[in-house]
Design a protein around this motif. Structure first.
Motif, PDB file in Angstrom:
ATOM      1  N   GLU A 222       0.913  -1.445   0.001  1.00  0.00           N
ATOM      2  CA  GLU A 222      -0.005  -0.036   0.096  1.00  0.00           C
ATOM      3  C   GLU A 222       0.746   1.398  -0.097  1.00  0.00           C
ATOM      4  N   ARG A 223       1.868   1.272   0.805  1.00  0.00           N
ATOM      5  CA  ARG A 223       2.703   2.410   0.903  1.00  0.00           C
ATOM      6  C   ARG A 223       3.585   2.581  -0.395  1.00  0.00           C
TER       7      ARG A 223
ATOM      8  N   ARG B 262       1.056   4.239  -3.114  1.00  0.00           N
ATOM      9  CA  ARG B 262       1.171   5.560  -2.657  1.00  0.00           C
ATOM     10  C   ARG B 262       2.073   6.418  -3.227  1.00  0.00           C
TER      11      ARG B 262
END
Length: 125
Positions: A106-107, A110
């Motif tokens: 997820e990071r 992003r």
């Protein structure tokens, strides 16, 4: 050893041509022995890379991270003793890479990176 024989005063009276031929033969024989001994000690890094693959799979699964493993030069041969000496430091670097250098999927997304990180390992002479 060869140099000691060449400069031995006891052999100074021997025929230089004959002594030269014998020293040449000695050099060839010792060279062949050295090559054979080195070949017996050499192993491909593939085994070390395979151990790293298992570690990467286990650690990435445990940490919830996606990691693709790239291997280049698995056929490269190094001294067996060197493989043993390198195993622990390389495993430590792999652990640090996964635990501290690779973000969660997820990071990564992003940050504009692919969700799956790539861990490359390369060996060459």
């Amino acid at each position: 050893m060869q140099s000691l024989i060449q400069h031995d005063p006891d052999l100074a009276g021997a025929s230089k041509a004959r002594l030269g031929r014998k020293l040449s033969q000695l050099s060839q024989i010792t060279g062949q022995i050295q090559k054979t001994a080195m070949a017996m000690r050499m192993v491909p890094v593939k085994k070390l890379f395979q151990e790293m693959s298992r570690l990467v799979r286990d650690l990435s699964k445990k940490a919830g991270k996606l990691v693709e493993i790239e291997s280049i030069g698995e056929e490269t041969e190094i001294d067996r003793h060197l493989v043993e000496e390198l195993a622990d430091p390389i495993m430590h670097m792999v652990r640090n890479s996964i635990n501290h250098g690779i973000e969660s999927p997820e990071r990564r997304l992003r940050a504009g990176k692919p969700a799956t990180a790539k861990l490359s390992r390369r060996a060459r002479n």
